[in-house]
Design an enzyme around this catalytic site. Structure first.
Site, PDB file in Angstrom:
ATOM      1  N   PRO A   2       0.769  -1.229   0.000  1.00 38.76           N
ATOM      2  CA  PRO A   2       0.000   0.000   0.000  1.00 38.76           C
ATOM      3  C   PRO A   2       0.805   1.287   0.000  1.00 38.76           C
ATOM      4  O   PRO A   2       1.385   1.665   1.000  1.00 38.76           O
ATOM      5  CB  PRO A   2      -0.819  -0.098   1.300  1.00 38.76           C
ATOM      6  CG  PRO A   2      -0.203  -1.184   2.092  1.00 38.76           C
ATOM      7  CD  PRO A   2       0.880  -1.816   1.316  1.00 38.76           C
ATOM      8  N   GLU A   3       0.825   1.960  -1.105  1.00 42.17           N
ATOM      9  CA  GLU A   3       1.198   3.367  -1.155  1.00 42.17           C
ATOM     10  C   GLU A   3      -0.107   4.119  -1.376  1.00 42.17           C
ATOM     11  O   GLU A   3      -1.169   3.521  -1.322  1.00 42.17           O
ATOM     12  CB  GLU A   3       2.224   3.611  -2.281  1.00 42.17           C
ATOM     13  CG  GLU A   3       3.540   2.857  -2.032  1.00 42.17           C
ATOM     14  CD  GLU A   3       4.623   3.127  -3.073  1.00 42.17           C
ATOM     15  OE1 GLU A   3       4.696   4.253  -3.566  1.00 42.17           O
ATOM     16  OE2 GLU A   3       5.395   2.202  -3.383  1.00 42.17           O
TER      17      GLU A   3
END
Length: 274
Positions: A2-3
């Site tokens: 997750p960015e």
DNA sequence: CACACAACCTGTCAGC
DNA sequence: TGCTGACAGGTTGTGT
């Protein structure tokens, strides 16, 4: 994985299914995440209607009625998965499972447990230390090239480290930092204060376009968000340098290089990035 | 202050 | 088939 784009994709994916629904069940399988879930975790949220889901940096903020909020971060390996029905069989590393009226089950799954969940009064969560001191959102309209350039000029650290520093700019992680630097032709080891105004403009534009493209490609998997794997945020991107050490550069054909910066792998093309 | 680095934790994969 | 070591998309605390 997750960015910012993955977190945003999760947010958008969940919106149509659980916003407006009442939380009818909370089961904790493990209280010790990055921060231990408080004793009152379940009670604070239980039986409340979810009013909305916001995002700040890589955090998700679930707004409940009664001024209650759930803060979530997915860390390195976290995911939120939504399944129809309440007959949910928890998997290994499911730490919190939420049951919603209307027959939906949302599971927070995180093998490495770098993720985090926090429940509390909205005022306290919004003022929480974790959210204080975060830099501007990449799509913040007031973040213009001039302001971005000034932000880079304030540091002699490598530009890649600086754009990943959440106090300076939020949302950019290791993948999109590499990709945006490639797209703007800037070497990841260049001291941030040596980036010119013109280059800063290109870099900001590249960051935005790389993030936007990733959100869009996430969006395209949202159609069968629930029906397929039930997972949001795990879709294939086409990376131009990330993870491509030794493979030909998409622009010049020379080999992509891999180095280590601040403990993270950086990928770049020595010919196209100066 | 500004920066580098280890630590947090589990899974996976390459190499022997 | 193991075993070992390196590495993985993030953040924080410690040390120089």
């Amino acid at each position: 994985m997750p960015e910012l784009p993955e977190v945003e994709t999760v947010r958008r994916g969940l919106l149509p299914y659980i916003v407006g629904r009442r939380l009818s069940d909370v089961v904790l399988y493990r209280r010790e995440l990055r921060h231990p879930l408080g004793d009152a975790f379940e009670e604070r949220l239980m039986d409340r209607v979810l009013l909305g889901i916001d995002r700040r940096a890589k955090y998700l903020l679930f707004r409940f009625e009664g001024g209650v909020m759930l803060l979530a971060h997915l860390g390195m390996s976290g995911s939120l998965t939504l399944k129809a029905g309440h007959d949910y069989a928890p998997r290994k590393h499911d730490h919190v499972v939420f049951g919603w009226e209307g027959e939906w089950t949302l599971a927070f799954h995180d093998p490495r447990r770098f993720g985090l969940m926090l429940a509390g009064d909205e005022v306290d969560i919004r003022g929480h230390k974790l959210l204080a001191g975060l830099g501007p959102e990449p799509f913040d309209a007031t973040l213009d090239p001039g302001r971005f350039h000034a932000l880079l000029a304030s540091s002699r650290a490598p530009v890649k480290t600086v754009i990943m520093d959440q106090r300076k700019l939020v949302g950019v992680g290791n993948i999109y930092a590499c990709e945006a630097l490639f797209a703007s032709g800037i070497h990841p080891e260049r001291p941030a204060n040596k980036v010119t105004g013109k280059e800063a403009g290109r870099l900001l534009a590249a960051i935005r376009s790389v993030l936007e493209d990733a959100i869009e490609s996430g969006g395209s998997t949202l159609r069968d968000y629930v029906r397929s794997s039930g997972e949001a945020g795990y879709f294939q991107h086409h990376f131009r340098v990330y993870g491509r050490a030794g493979k030909p550069c998409a622009q010049c054909g020379r080999g992509v290089l891999q180095i280590r910066q601040a403990g993270r792998s950086s990928f770049y093309c020595a010919h196209c990035q100066k």
